[in-house]
Design a protein around this motif. Sequence first.
Motif, PDB file in Angstrom:
ATOM      1  N   ARG A  49      10.093  28.002 -12.541  1.00  0.00           N
ATOM      2  CA  ARG A  49       8.591  28.315 -11.607  1.00  0.00           C
ATOM      3  C   ARG A  49       7.944  27.261 -11.991  1.00  0.00           C
ATOM      4  N   ALA A  50       7.657  27.170 -13.086  1.00  0.00           N
ATOM      5  CA  ALA A  50       6.833  26.256 -13.395  1.00  0.00           C
ATOM      6  C   ALA A  50       6.545  24.892 -12.946  1.00  0.00           C
ATOM      7  N   VAL A  51       8.093  24.241 -13.799  1.00  0.00           N
ATOM      8  CA  VAL A  51       8.433  23.239 -12.959  1.00  0.00           C
ATOM      9  C   VAL A  51       8.167  22.477 -11.945  1.00  0.00           C
ATOM     10  N   ILE A  52       8.557  23.909 -10.288  1.00  0.00           N
ATOM     11  CA  ILE A  52       8.269  23.876  -9.320  1.00  0.00           C
ATOM     12  C   ILE A  52       6.535  23.401  -8.496  1.00  0.00           C
ATOM     13  N   GLU A  64       0.540  -1.367  -0.027  1.00  0.00           N
ATOM     14  CA  GLU A  64       0.149  -0.001   0.132  1.00  0.00           C
ATOM     15  C   GLU A  64       0.722   1.392  -0.179  1.00  0.00           C
ATOM     16  N   GLU A  65       2.518   1.116   1.269  1.00  0.00           N
ATOM     17  CA  GLU A  65       2.663   2.159   0.591  1.00  0.00           C
ATOM     18  C   GLU A  65       3.859   2.242  -0.453  1.00  0.00           C
ATOM     19  N   ALA A  66       3.992   1.816  -0.985  1.00  0.00           N
ATOM     20  CA  ALA A  66       4.348   1.780  -2.479  1.00  0.00           C
ATOM     21  C   ALA A  66       3.809   1.645  -3.554  1.00  0.00           C
ATOM     22  N   GLN A  67       2.305   1.107  -3.427  1.00  0.00           N
ATOM     23  CA  GLN A  67       1.614   2.022  -4.877  1.00  0.00           C
ATOM     24  C   GLN A  67       1.092   3.538  -4.387  1.00  0.00           C
ATOM     25  N   ALA A  68       1.063   3.847  -3.349  1.00  0.00           N
ATOM     26  CA  ALA A  68       0.944   6.082  -2.782  1.00  0.00           C
ATOM     27  C   ALA A  68       2.346   6.662  -2.833  1.00  0.00           C
ATOM     28  N   THR A  69       3.180   5.888  -2.887  1.00  0.00           N
ATOM     29  CA  THR A  69       4.262   6.780  -3.199  1.00  0.00           C
ATOM     30  C   THR A  69       4.493   6.969  -4.609  1.00  0.00           C
ATOM     31  N   PHE A  70       4.318   5.315  -5.468  1.00  0.00           N
ATOM     32  CA  PHE A  70       4.808   5.485  -6.654  1.00  0.00           C
ATOM     33  C   PHE A  70       4.067   7.314  -7.247  1.00  0.00           C
ATOM     34  N   GLY A  71       2.528   6.194  -7.125  1.00  0.00           N
ATOM     35  CA  GLY A  71       1.785   7.289  -7.224  1.00  0.00           C
ATOM     36  C   GLY A  71       1.719   8.674  -7.769  1.00  0.00           C
ATOM     37  N   GLU A  72       2.627   9.611  -6.423  1.00  0.00           N
ATOM     38  CA  GLU A  72       2.848  10.782  -6.619  1.00  0.00           C
ATOM     39  C   GLU A  72       3.970  10.666  -6.550  1.00  0.00           C
ATOM     40  N   ARG A  73       4.482   9.958  -7.110  1.00  0.00           N
ATOM     41  CA  ARG A  73       6.308   9.926  -7.918  1.00  0.00           C
ATOM     42  C   ARG A  73       6.069  10.322  -9.488  1.00  0.00           C
ATOM     43  N   VAL A  74       4.782   9.808  -9.959  1.00  0.00           N
ATOM     44  CA  VAL A  74       4.516   9.374 -11.575  1.00  0.00           C
ATOM     45  C   VAL A  74       3.968  10.645 -11.070  1.00  0.00           C
ATOM     46  N   ALA A  75       2.914  11.398 -10.737  1.00  0.00           N
ATOM     47  CA  ALA A  75       2.039  12.150 -10.749  1.00  0.00           C
ATOM     48  C   ALA A  75       3.193  13.735 -10.944  1.00  0.00           C
ATOM     49  N   ALA A  76       3.967  14.177 -10.381  1.00  0.00           N
ATOM     50  CA  ALA A  76       5.347  14.859 -10.674  1.00  0.00           C
ATOM     51  C   ALA A  76       5.615  14.511 -11.794  1.00  0.00           C
ATOM     52  N   GLY A 129       3.904  13.928 -14.403  1.00  0.00           N
ATOM     53  CA  GLY A 129       3.392  13.279 -15.100  1.00  0.00           C
ATOM     54  C   GLY A 129       2.973  15.326 -15.604  1.00  0.00           C
ATOM     55  N   GLU A 130       3.460  16.119 -14.901  1.00  0.00           N
ATOM     56  CA  GLU A 130       3.418  17.029 -14.190  1.00  0.00           C
ATOM     57  C   GLU A 130       4.083  18.304 -15.163  1.00  0.00           C
ATOM     58  N   ALA A 131       5.640  17.756 -14.631  1.00  0.00           N
ATOM     59  CA  ALA A 131       6.842  18.223 -15.349  1.00  0.00           C
ATOM     60  C   ALA A 131       6.751  17.967 -17.121  1.00  0.00           C
ATOM     61  N   HIS A 132       5.793  16.774 -17.536  1.00  0.00           N
ATOM     62  CA  HIS A 132       5.700  16.156 -18.379  1.00  0.00           C
ATOM     63  C   HIS A 132       4.823  17.087 -19.514  1.00  0.00           C
ATOM     64  N   ALA A 133       3.840  17.545 -18.978  1.00  0.00           N
ATOM     65  CA  ALA A 133       2.799  18.889 -19.308  1.00  0.00           C
ATOM     66  C   ALA A 133       3.958  19.304 -20.163  1.00  0.00           C
ATOM     67  N   ALA A 169       1.663  21.173  -7.341  1.00  0.00           N
ATOM     68  CA  ALA A 169       0.079  20.942  -7.194  1.00  0.00           C
ATOM     69  C   ALA A 169      -0.288  20.192  -7.007  1.00  0.00           C
ATOM     70  N   PRO A 170       0.225  18.371  -6.809  1.00  0.00           N
ATOM     71  CA  PRO A 170      -0.280  17.081  -6.287  1.00  0.00           C
ATOM     72  C   PRO A 170      -1.172  17.065  -4.719  1.00  0.00           C
ATOM     73  N   HIS A 171      -0.243  18.541  -4.187  1.00  0.00           N
ATOM     74  CA  HIS A 171       0.068  17.664  -2.845  1.00  0.00           C
ATOM     75  C   HIS A 171      -1.413  18.722  -1.955  1.00  0.00           C
ATOM     76  N   ARG A 172      -1.694  19.448  -3.019  1.00  0.00           N
ATOM     77  CA  ARG A 172      -2.314  20.521  -2.694  1.00  0.00           C
ATOM     78  C   ARG A 172      -2.930  21.609  -1.439  1.00  0.00           C
ATOM     79  N   ILE A 173      -1.315  21.834  -1.393  1.00  0.00           N
ATOM     80  CA  ILE A 173      -0.592  22.281  -0.282  1.00  0.00           C
ATOM     81  C   ILE A 173      -1.663  24.306   0.007  1.00  0.00           C
ATOM     82  N   ALA A 174      -1.663  24.167   0.851  1.00  0.00           N
ATOM     83  CA  ALA A 174      -2.713  25.891   0.893  1.00  0.00           C
ATOM     84  C   ALA A 174      -1.973  26.786   0.964  1.00  0.00           C
ATOM     85  N   GLU A 175      -2.724  27.772   0.099  1.00  0.00           N
ATOM     86  CA  GLU A 175      -1.904  29.016  -0.311  1.00  0.00           C
ATOM     87  C   GLU A 175      -0.842  30.503   0.788  1.00  0.00           C
TER      88      GLU A 175
END
Length: 350
Positions: free
Chosen positions: A211-214, A180-192, A194-198, A219-225
């Motif tokens: 700046r756009a890369v950072i 479960e930990e591996a799946q969650a961590t892998f999903g976060e890393r692939v999402a990162a 994916g954002e850079a790929h876009a 973005a996937p972490h939805r951190i408060a402004e």
Amino acid sequence: MAAAIAAHDWTTTLGPPENWPAALRVAVGMMVNSHFPKCIVWGPELITIHNDAFKAILGDKPPALGQPFSEVWAEVWQEISPLVEKAYAGEATFIEDFPLVVERYGYPERAWFTFCYSPIRDENGAVLGMIDTVVETTAKMQSERNSRLLNAELAHRMKNVLAMIGAVANQTFRSAGSLEEAQATFGERVAALGEAHAILTQSSWSGAPIRAVIEGALAPHRIAEGRVVLNGPALELGAKQSLTLALAINELTTNAIKYGALSRDGGRVAIAWRAGAPDSEERFALGWSESGGPPVTAPTRKGFGSRLLERVVAQDFQGKVSLGYESAGLRYELETAMVAIANAEPVHSS
């Protein structure tokens, strides 16, 4: 600019406009009525007089009217002064797509210009100054570069991305404590990734704004402004460096959310970078600094995240990194030469 020229105090430079040589008055009259960017350089002091269209060439530089041309373009004077000397010697110069590293917005930028330096003569044929007729071709040159690179690079980029995903998957599932930990961590890393790929896709994989890369990695972490503050100049990273930085920011953010500054309401993260002139040995540095979180300690074992931050980032940026577990919070710093940023993505032939 016609009004500005008339209102300017010329006492210490060219004297009252009504006493200017006829050649200068005629040249200024033609220049201010032109919609093409033009700049007159006059006399031994190289005094600058320009039209409205030339303002776009100057950008946010200090006012150039009445200033020596050598001071207005001090950062490129070594490159353009021989051409000015030729014009003053009576020989015109026409150059297409001339590359220069200029400073118009508070930081060095590579730009291209097509221009002509033409001598201005008086009624006796003596050269008293010159006129610079110029158009910026930066957008055209960048577009042509992108087009040349696209086909040759596309297969190479996709191969690299797939290899990177494979390595991330292998390391993630090898070091995780549970599936479960591996799946969650892998999903976060692939999402990162994916954002850079876009972001890279938008520029045809020629590079991505740091700046756009950072921001994409955050973005996937939805951190408060307001909890993560970014500060640094505009800078293009190569494709591989963009992907690596996206993964690194994701790892730092994940760690901060679990154990660091972002695990508490009052915690903050500052991400700052600075850059020197392109293609130079001047330094590029990026820092991640946490504050307001719990005390941090070095991990007892090093997994994929630590290896990425300490080894892979240093390798891909051809620089050095430091990771500090300080009482005030985690500190991470990357430093390299600007030439490593510029040369990070060579053209690959098939």
